[in-house]
Design a protein around this motif. Structure first.
Motif, PDB file in Angstrom:
ATOM      1  N   UNK A  10      20.187   2.918   1.718  1.00 43.04           N
ATOM      2  CA  UNK A  10      20.615   2.432   1.968  1.00 43.04           C
ATOM      3  C   UNK A  10      19.717   0.974   3.463  1.00 43.04           C
ATOM      4  N   UNK A  11      19.609   0.259   3.524  1.00 45.53           N
ATOM      5  CA  UNK A  11      18.176  -0.095   3.849  1.00 45.53           C
ATOM      6  C   UNK A  11      17.898  -0.296   5.245  1.00 45.53           C
ATOM      7  N   UNK A  12      16.898   0.057   5.330  1.00 41.39           N
ATOM      8  CA  UNK A  12      16.068   0.435   6.484  1.00 41.39           C
ATOM      9  C   UNK A  12      16.345   2.053   6.124  1.00 41.39           C
ATOM     10  N   UNK A  13      16.341   3.126   5.561  1.00 40.61           N
ATOM     11  CA  UNK A  13      16.504   4.164   5.398  1.00 40.61           C
ATOM     12  C   UNK A  13      15.062   4.599   4.835  1.00 40.61           C
ATOM     13  N   UNK A  14      14.247   5.130   5.167  1.00 37.96           N
ATOM     14  CA  UNK A  14      12.830   4.754   4.130  1.00 37.96           C
ATOM     15  C   UNK A  14      12.875   6.169   3.304  1.00 37.96           C
ATOM     16  N   UNK A  15      12.494   6.502   2.514  1.00 38.03           N
ATOM     17  CA  UNK A  15      12.576   8.162   2.034  1.00 38.03           C
ATOM     18  C   UNK A  15      10.847   8.258   1.796  1.00 38.03           C
ATOM     19  N   UNK A  16      10.294   9.174   2.709  1.00 37.23           N
ATOM     20  CA  UNK A  16       9.306   9.671   3.270  1.00 37.23           C
ATOM     21  C   UNK A  16       8.783  10.394   1.685  1.00 37.23           C
ATOM     22  N   UNK A  17       7.508   9.878   0.792  1.00 36.58           N
ATOM     23  CA  UNK A  17       6.850  11.190  -0.168  1.00 36.58           C
ATOM     24  C   UNK A  17       6.202  11.706   0.118  1.00 36.58           C
ATOM     25  N   UNK A  18       6.035  13.068  -0.870  1.00 38.60           N
ATOM     26  CA  UNK A  18       5.288  13.492  -0.357  1.00 38.60           C
ATOM     27  C   UNK A  18       3.908  13.373   0.110  1.00 38.60           C
ATOM     28  N   UNK A  19       3.001  12.600  -0.221  1.00 39.11           N
ATOM     29  CA  UNK A  19       1.972  11.741   0.706  1.00 39.11           C
ATOM     30  C   UNK A  19       2.123  11.787   1.941  1.00 39.11           C
ATOM     31  N   UNK A  20       3.679  10.207   2.306  1.00 38.15           N
ATOM     32  CA  UNK A  20       3.853  10.116   3.540  1.00 38.15           C
ATOM     33  C   UNK A  20       4.144  11.507   4.174  1.00 38.15           C
ATOM     34  N   UNK A  21       4.611  12.509   3.450  1.00 33.68           N
ATOM     35  CA  UNK A  21       5.047  13.846   4.599  1.00 33.68           C
ATOM     36  C   UNK A  21       3.897  14.443   4.991  1.00 33.68           C
ATOM     37  N   UNK A  22       2.802  14.514   4.337  1.00 31.78           N
ATOM     38  CA  UNK A  22       1.300  15.000   4.471  1.00 31.78           C
ATOM     39  C   UNK A  22       0.907  14.172   5.658  1.00 31.78           C
ATOM     40  N   UNK A  79       0.668  -0.995   0.391  1.00 34.62           N
ATOM     41  CA  UNK A  79       0.274  -0.158   0.250  1.00 34.62           C
ATOM     42  C   UNK A  79       0.877   1.663  -0.021  1.00 34.62           C
ATOM     43  N   UNK A  80       1.617   1.101   0.682  1.00 37.06           N
ATOM     44  CA  UNK A  80       2.704   2.251   0.652  1.00 37.06           C
ATOM     45  C   UNK A  80       3.724   3.060  -0.465  1.00 37.06           C
ATOM     46  N   UNK A  81       3.159   2.057  -1.331  1.00 38.19           N
ATOM     47  CA  UNK A  81       4.123   2.267  -3.221  1.00 38.19           C
ATOM     48  C   UNK A  81       2.747   2.697  -3.744  1.00 38.19           C
ATOM     49  N   UNK A  82       2.173   1.576  -3.418  1.00 44.10           N
ATOM     50  CA  UNK A  82       0.795   2.439  -4.265  1.00 44.10           C
ATOM     51  C   UNK A  82      -0.063   3.609  -4.278  1.00 44.10           C
ATOM     52  N   UNK A  83       0.167   4.365  -3.060  1.00 43.16           N
ATOM     53  CA  UNK A  83      -0.037   5.409  -2.342  1.00 43.16           C
ATOM     54  C   UNK A  83       0.677   6.066  -2.472  1.00 43.16           C
ATOM     55  N   UNK A  84       2.083   6.049  -2.921  1.00 41.19           N
ATOM     56  CA  UNK A  84       3.090   7.002  -2.588  1.00 41.19           C
ATOM     57  C   UNK A  84       4.112   7.902  -1.412  1.00 41.19           C
ATOM     58  N   UNK A  85       3.474   6.519  -0.389  1.00 42.84           N
ATOM     59  CA  UNK A  85       3.581   6.950   1.012  1.00 42.84           C
ATOM     60  C   UNK A  85       5.214   6.904   1.409  1.00 42.84           C
ATOM     61  N   UNK A  86       6.245   6.182   0.345  1.00 39.37           N
ATOM     62  CA  UNK A  86       7.124   5.290   1.106  1.00 39.37           C
ATOM     63  C   UNK A  86       7.828   5.781   0.369  1.00 39.37           C
ATOM     64  N   UNK A  87       9.515   5.170   0.652  1.00 37.93           N
ATOM     65  CA  UNK A  87       9.971   4.289  -0.459  1.00 37.93           C
ATOM     66  C   UNK A  87      10.982   3.835  -0.035  1.00 37.93           C
ATOM     67  N   UNK A  88      12.314   2.928  -0.434  1.00 38.57           N
ATOM     68  CA  UNK A  88      13.436   2.653  -0.004  1.00 38.57           C
ATOM     69  C   UNK A  88      15.123   2.936  -1.278  1.00 38.57           C
TER      70      UNK A  88
END
Length: 642
Positions: free
Chosen positions: A260-272, A246-255
């Motif tokens: 590096x592993x275990x270090x998530x990137x918060x995408x614009x939707x995730x930042x909201x 769901x995180x990928x489909x909804x643009x929430x976060x990415x790795x």
């Protein structure tokens, strides 16, 4: 005769050598068919193990956690027997029960287990289960145990034997399979009625990446087919709700491998979503009298030596970086920094309770094999706070923190929860825990008192406290019944002394405060992962990255759609226009899949009447409304976090 005392206080007498299964039969034949194991004098035993002395006894069935654990442990042995039949010469490491089911790690040499093999193993397990073979316990000397596995050429069991004391070693056998095991086990294999092998994975021997990779087979079993079917249905639902998907489909976060592993990137939707959660926490904490602070991401080695985290917690910290002969560590926890803020200015009893809050960024070096989406990461943003109070203030402060949890549960629709009171182990004082036996007992009693007096559901667990004091781990369940550890509420009697924290009491004398560590929303990472699965990606309006999508039927109505969009944005409602040259049916379907809470369809009728046709996620058409009415209602819904 031996006296057996039951949980209700009743006492019965039985012949020496009687078993829990015999005792169950003396009560009722139906009960005896359900008994899987027993708790004898506080220890879980085989239901078929003889009792020779006066004892307390609790019979365990499938309804008790220890009963399920024993059932799944026995199922792991059944799996091993089936694998040995299919893959002669296989060597086994360990096969424990887990939260849902069991696994067994094994060395198959150069052979691989395919999905077809898994089906064949599952079928063999069913055949063996139907034989109803008893699980037989045998005490064996270390010498004989070593010889047994030397003859088999099994280096894995020989390694396990190294750390076992002679006189405390047992084998268990069922059918053609014998294993080194301390037990306990269910009476016989026939109790295992429904079997599903769920997964094949790789696992390094002893969890060390330098060692050989073994094959791990996971499975789950039940005493009837109905419960297995229900579990498999839940698994299918869980797959749909997997936060990684769901995180990928909804643009929430990415790795990203370069990050590096275990270090998530918060995408614009995730930042909201993050900002909405932080606003909730900040609003709540401001009303509760917390003072907000900000602390650095690194600190000198001396800070963590003072706190005691380096001796107790170093394995979970990133290695130090050195500059001008001084070692610096990435911050793994916020508490030492907050203690320094408390100490920065003199305090009197009038300043207490003193509450410091921060959404602090921490870095923890989780083992690569333990990383799992947002649930186990190496960079985390923690809803952290520390309360400095007197002993007299402790009850109200700790109670208020628990009440904050309950408020959040209501907002997020969390109906099932339990507080897990984690206590110390006296045998590990000075090693795993601060060596202050009297303070441990005193602070554990303080926490227990709050939970009892407020009728808060809780369980006690030994040997899971923080190194500096007892804690509460908050266990919650999502809408599909998955359990999560959300947050923690900890008591600290050690850090105040270590940092020489003090306040001037009413007698004008220095006094050390008690410290409460609390994080009701845990970390962004774990909590958003939970929410994605809890809501199946369908966030409530106040949390949704995009709250409203405007769907013009054609380009003719684009100007009106733009006017509606401007009105929504002026009311701080997150909205967009779907301006694609697609048919309205396609736009509606795509917006449903994107899990946007509201769709506003606009066409000729809506333009003429200054209205919008409202569609709600999952509910469809809810009728037309004037634009201003929709805005007013939605603003209230967002404000109330409905």
């Amino acid at each position: 005769m031996v006296k057996i005392t039951f949980p209700d206080g009743a006492v019965r007498e039985y012949e020496p050598g009687t078993t829990a299964l015999d005792i169950a039969k003396s009560i009722s034949e139906g009960l005896s068919k359900k008994v899987l194991a027993a708790v004898v004098n506080g220890q879980v035993w085989d239901a078929t193990r003889p009792v020779y002395n006066d004892s307390t006894l609790k019979l365990l069935t499938w309804n008790e956690a220890e009963g399920k654990s024993t059932f799944w442990h026995s199922s792991a042995h059944l799996l091993a027997e089936a694998v040995e039949a299919q893959f002669p010469g296989v060597k086994f490491w360990v096969g424990p029960p887990v939260e849902n089911g069991f696994y067994y790690d094994m060395d198959l040499g150069d052979r691989k287990v395919s999905e077809e093999d898994l089906a064949a193993i599952e079928k063999k397990m069913s055949e063996l289960a139907k034989q109803g073979n008893p699980y037989i316990r045998k005490e064996i000397s270390k010498k004989d145990a070593i010889k047994y596995f030397e003859d088999k050429g099994d280096e894995y069991k020989l390694d396990l034997l190294q750390n076992l004391e002679d006189g405390n070693i047992t084998f268990y056998s069922q059918g053609a399979f014998t294993d080194l095991c301390r037990g306990p086990h269910i009476p016989q294999t026939g109790l295992i009625k429904a079997i599903k092998l769920t997964n094949i994975a790789g696992a390094y021997w002893k969890g060390d990446e330098k060692n050989k990779q073994l094959t791990r087979i996971y499975g789950i079993t039940f005493p009837n087919q109905k419960e297995l079917d229900e579990y498999l249905h839940m698994l299918e639902e869980a797959k749909k709700r997997d936060h990684r998907k769901l995180g990928k489909e909804l643009g929430i976060f990415a790795f990203d491998d370069d990050i590096g592993p275990g270090l998530p990137l918060w995408l614009p939707n995730g930042a909201i979503v993050i900002e909405a959660l932080e606003k909730l926490a900040k609003d709540t904490e401001e009303r509760a009298g917390y003072k907000r602070v900000v602390t650095p991401h690194i600190a000198k080695e001396s800070l963590y030596l003072t706190s005691g985290h380096l001796p107790y917690y170093q394995d979970s910290m990133y290695p130090p970086m050195e500059l001008d002969g001084t070692k610096y560590y990435l911050k793994a926890m916020n508490c030492p920094h907050h203690h320094k803020i408390f100490a920065a200015e003199p305090k009197s009893y009038k300043d207490l309770p003193y509450r410091l809050a921060e959404y602090g960024t921490c870095y923890r070096y989780e083992q690569s094999g333990e990383l799992f989406g947002l649930m186990r990461v190496r960079c985390l943003h923690m809803n952290d706070a520390h309360i400095y109070c007197t002993k007299e203030q402790f009850y109200e402060e700790f109670k208020s923190v628990n009440e904050m949890y309950l408020k959040y549960f209501k907002i997020f629709g969390i109906d099932k929860y339990v507080m897990r009171l984690s206590l110390h182990d006296a045998s590990k004082l000075g090693k795993k825990y601060v060596d202050e036996p009297a303070l441990w007992l005193e602070t554990e009693a303080l926490v227990r008192d709050v939970l009892i007096r407020t009728n808060t559901p809780f369980v006690e667990v030994q040997d899971e406290a923080a190194f500096y004091g007892p804690k509460i781990d908050v266990q919650i369940w999502s809408t599909i019944g998955r359990e999560f550890t959300l947050a923690t509420n900890q008591v600290d009697f050690a850090q105040g002394r270590r940092f020489k924290l003090e306040f001037t009491n009413k007698d004008n004398a220095p006094e050390i405060p008690l410290i409460i560590h609390r994080a009701p929303l845990g970390t962004h990472e774990r909590f958003i992962g939970f929410l994605l699965e809890h809501y199946a990606g369908k966030f409530p309006v106040w949390l949704a990255p995009l709250q409203v999508k405007i769907l013009p039927i054609s380009d003719k109505f684009m100007e009106y759609a733009q006017n509606v969009l401007e009105s929504l944005k002026n009311a701080d409602i997150r909205a967009e226009i779907d301006d694609r040259p697609e048919k309205i049916g396609r736009k509606i379907r795509d917006t449903e899949l994107a899990k946007v809470p509201y769709m506003l369809v606009v066409g000729e009728k809506e333009v003429n009447e200054n209205k919008v046709a409202v569609r709600r996620q999952g509910k469809g058409d809810t009728g037309s409304k004037p634009v201003d009415d929709f805005i007013k209602e939605t603003v209230v819904e967002i404000k109330n976090r409905g």
